[in-house]
Design an enzyme around this catalytic site. Structure first.
Site, mmCIF file in Angstrom:
data_model
loop_
_atom_site.group_PDB
_atom_site.id
_atom_site.type_symbol
_atom_site.label_atom_id
_atom_site.label_comp_id
_atom_site.label_asym_id
_atom_site.label_seq_id
_atom_site.Cartn_x
_atom_site.Cartn_y
_atom_site.Cartn_z
ATOM 1 N N ASN A 256 0.827 -1.217 0.000
ATOM 2 C CA ASN A 256 0.000 0.000 0.000
ATOM 3 C C ASN A 256 0.861 1.268 0.000
ATOM 4 O OD1 ASN A 256 0.983 0.211 2.581
ATOM 5 N ND2 ASN A 256 -1.011 0.409 3.592
ATOM 6 N N ARG B 8 -6.656 -21.791 1.611
ATOM 7 C CA ARG B 8 -7.430 -22.067 0.396
ATOM 8 C C ARG B 8 -6.531 -22.578 -0.726
ATOM 9 N NH1 ARG B 8 -8.120 -18.937 -3.917
ATOM 10 N NH2 ARG B 8 -7.334 -17.075 -2.876
ATOM 11 N N TYR C 105 3.090 -2.595 17.793
ATOM 12 C CA TYR C 105 3.951 -3.395 16.916
ATOM 13 C C TYR C 105 4.295 -4.726 17.588
ATOM 14 C CZ TYR C 105 8.051 -4.383 13.914
ATOM 15 O OH TYR C 105 8.968 -4.944 13.053
ATOM 16 N N TYR D 276 -3.333 -21.534 13.008
ATOM 17 C CA TYR D 276 -3.725 -22.011 11.663
ATOM 18 C C TYR D 276 -2.931 -23.272 11.305
ATOM 19 C CZ TYR D 276 -6.832 -18.312 9.953
ATOM 20 O OH TYR D 276 -7.904 -17.478 9.746
HETATM 21 P P1 NAD Z 1 9.508 -1.259 5.296
HETATM 22 O O1 NAD Z 1 8.677 -0.248 6.033
HETATM 23 O O2 NAD Z 1 10.502 -0.757 4.323
HETATM 24 O O3 NAD Z 1 8.588 -2.284 4.543
HETATM 25 C C1 NAD Z 1 7.262 -2.565 4.897
HETATM 26 C C2 NAD Z 1 6.408 -2.512 3.640
HETATM 27 O O4 NAD Z 1 5.062 -2.872 3.982
HETATM 28 C C3 NAD Z 1 6.350 -1.111 3.025
HETATM 29 O O5 NAD Z 1 6.548 -1.194 1.633
HETATM 30 C C4 NAD Z 1 4.942 -0.643 3.360
HETATM 31 O O6 NAD Z 1 4.435 0.294 2.440
HETATM 32 C C5 NAD Z 1 4.169 -1.956 3.373
HETATM 33 N N1 NAD Z 1 2.936 -1.932 4.175
HETATM 34 C C6 NAD Z 1 2.774 -1.450 5.435
HETATM 35 N N2 NAD Z 1 1.508 -1.633 5.839
HETATM 36 C C7 NAD Z 1 0.855 -2.269 4.817
HETATM 37 C C8 NAD Z 1 -0.465 -2.718 4.642
HETATM 38 N N3 NAD Z 1 -1.400 -2.560 5.577
HETATM 39 N N4 NAD Z 1 -0.787 -3.314 3.453
HETATM 40 C C9 NAD Z 1 0.147 -3.458 2.469
HETATM 41 N N5 NAD Z 1 1.407 -3.036 2.596
HETATM 42 C C10 NAD Z 1 1.767 -2.453 3.756
HETATM 43 O O7 NAD Z 1 10.208 -2.157 6.417
HETATM 44 P P2 NAD Z 1 11.216 -3.382 6.313
HETATM 45 O O8 NAD Z 1 12.352 -3.067 7.176
HETATM 46 O O9 NAD Z 1 11.432 -3.764 4.896
HETATM 47 O O10 NAD Z 1 10.377 -4.529 7.056
HETATM 48 C C11 NAD Z 1 9.735 -5.572 6.360
HETATM 49 C C12 NAD Z 1 9.145 -6.549 7.376
HETATM 50 O O11 NAD Z 1 10.182 -7.094 8.190
HETATM 51 C C13 NAD Z 1 8.135 -5.904 8.331
HETATM 52 O O12 NAD Z 1 7.073 -6.811 8.545
HETATM 53 C C14 NAD Z 1 8.928 -5.727 9.595
HETATM 54 O O13 NAD Z 1 8.097 -5.752 10.738
HETATM 55 C C15 NAD Z 1 9.876 -6.916 9.554
HETATM 56 N N6 NAD Z 1 11.085 -6.627 10.338
HETATM 57 C C16 NAD Z 1 12.041 -5.779 9.861
HETATM 58 C C17 NAD Z 1 13.158 -5.508 10.634
HETATM 59 C C18 NAD Z 1 14.251 -4.587 10.171
HETATM 60 O O14 NAD Z 1 15.167 -4.309 10.949
HETATM 61 N N7 NAD Z 1 14.272 -4.120 8.942
HETATM 62 C C19 NAD Z 1 13.271 -6.077 11.908
HETATM 63 C C20 NAD Z 1 12.263 -6.913 12.373
HETATM 64 C C21 NAD Z 1 11.178 -7.194 11.566
#
Ligand code: NAD
Ligand code: UDP
Length: 324
Positions: free
Chosen positions: A36, A108, A147, A161
């Site tokens: 999004n 599914r 978060y 699930y």
């Molecule tokens: P990021 O913010 O760059 O990427 C997240 C992406 O999800 C973005 O492109 C954003 O637009 C999209 N998004 C957010 N809400 C959405 C929704 N409701 N519907 C559709 N798209 C949505 O962050 P990242 O660092 O690339 O993180 C990716 C994943 O890894 C996340 O789930 C994050 O929690 C997890 N994570 C990342 C880290 C880190 O250090 N980078 C650490 C722990 C967990």
């Protein structure tokens, strides 16, 4: 059966998601990126748009979606404290309703589904380093809870699930990861310090800077996620993915100042509420079950990240929240 799979990556335009999409497209898979664009922009996947095996869909995962796929990587969720606290209710909805929608799709389609969970499930840990068996110390009513608790609830949904509906799941707990294509205004420590150092602005250390983090380079992380997805079905995790090298925030600031050659001053700002004091992954399980360990040392990964920050034009990045 063909080895080419139909793979959905939610959050696929983000920092980690866009690299994952690149890897999967290069391997010849049919990749659908759903995003999004809350914390990212299309430029992250611009180079993929002409690939015949890549599709980009603007969609918010709190709403159901109907696709036919073989594998799902669920990365959609704002990841930096500034971004996830901007609209905390939406963050919780993204984790929980997003998980329900994708687990429903996986059931599914009989698809495998991998959840990008986080070291934040351990909260401000009393056990150090953190093994997967540690149940964590999370404040359920603090500003980080949207978060932390959202990701914990998503893990619960994944396991339920799996146990009750036989869905083929995987859970990875990601520790602080950095690299090119981090959003320059996401407020995370690596992006803030590099941006500040290159601009000659003060480096903002929150608190005294004695708190620690363990920083994993994005290529190492993406490799581990792919190994986890392709590993044996009985190994569902959760598995810690991160670099066990542990640094204080002050050490990180010094290293970034050295690597950029910047003369920025270091200033102290108030420590945010519930900011974890120490964080370091125990990666014994990942070593044993995935044959994985990080290869890129912090100094090398930071040098590549700094090069990328030097190459971008900040005015092309929307500051998505006022919290940076
Ligand atoms: P990021 O913010 O760059 O990427 C997240 C992406 O999800 C973005 O492109 C954003 O637009 C999209 N998004 C957010 N809400 C959405 C929704 N409701 N519907 C559709 N798209 C949505 O962050 P990242 O660092 O690339 O993180 C990716 C994943 O890894 C996340 O789930 C994050 O929690 C997890 N994570 C990342 C880290 C880190 O250090 N980078 C650490 C722990 C967990
Ligand atoms: N931090 C800091 N200065 C900044 C941004 C962050 O000192 O400009 C600190 C923050 O308080 C935390 C650590 O750096 O202790 C890591 O913060 P980040 O937001 O990157 O990730 P977290 O691990 O807290 O989710």
């Amino acid at each position: 059966m063909s080895s080419i799979k139909r793979i959905l990556v939610t959050g696929g335009a983000g920092f980690l998601g866009s690299h994952l999409c690149e890897r999967l497209v290069a391997a010849g898979h049919d990749v659908i990126c759903v995003d999004n664009f809350f914390t990212s922009q299309k430029s992250n996947v611009a180079s993929l748009l002409t690939a015949p095996n890549f599709e980009l869909v603007r969609h918010d995962i709190i709403h159901p979606l109907w696709l036919e796929v073989d594998e799902i990587y669920n990365l959609a969720c704002p990841a930096s404290p500034g971004h996830y606290q901007y609209n905390p209710i939406k963050t919780m909805k993204t984790s929980v309703m997003g998980a329900i929608n994708l687990l429903g799709m996986a059931r599914r389609c009989r698809a495998k589904v991998l959840q990008a969970s986080t070291s934040e499930v351990y909260g401000d840990p009393e056990v150090h380093p953190q093994p997967e068996s540690y149940r964590g110390s999370v404040n359920p009513i603090g500003p980080r809870a949207c978060y932390d608790e959202g990701k914990r609830a998503a893990e619960t949904l994944f396991m339920d699930y799996h146990r009750h509906n036989g869905v083929n799941v995987r859970i990875v707990r990601i520790f602080n990861t950095y690299g090119p294509r981090m959003h320059p205004f996401d407020g995370r420590v690596v992006s803030n310090f590099i941006r500040q150092a290159l601009a000659g602005e003060p480096i903002t250390i929150f608190g005294a800077g004695n708190q620690t983090r363990s920083f994993c380079y994005r290529d190492d992380l993406v490799e581990a996620m792919i190994r986890m997805m392709n590993g044996p079905d009985e190994f569902v995790g959760p598995v810690n993915i991160g670099n066990p090298g542990e640094f204080t925030i002050r050490q990180l600031a010094d290293l970034i100042l050295e690597l950029t050659g910047s003369r920025s001053q270091v200033v102290e700002k108030p420590l945010p509420v519930d900011d974890p004091e120490r964080r370091r992954p125990d990666i014994a399980l990942a070593r044993e079950r995935l044959g994985w360990e990080p290869r890129v040392p912090l100094r090398e990964g930071l040098a590549k990240t700094i090069d990328w920050f030097r190459s971008i034009r900040l005015e092309e990045f929307r500051a998505p929240t006022p919290n940076y």
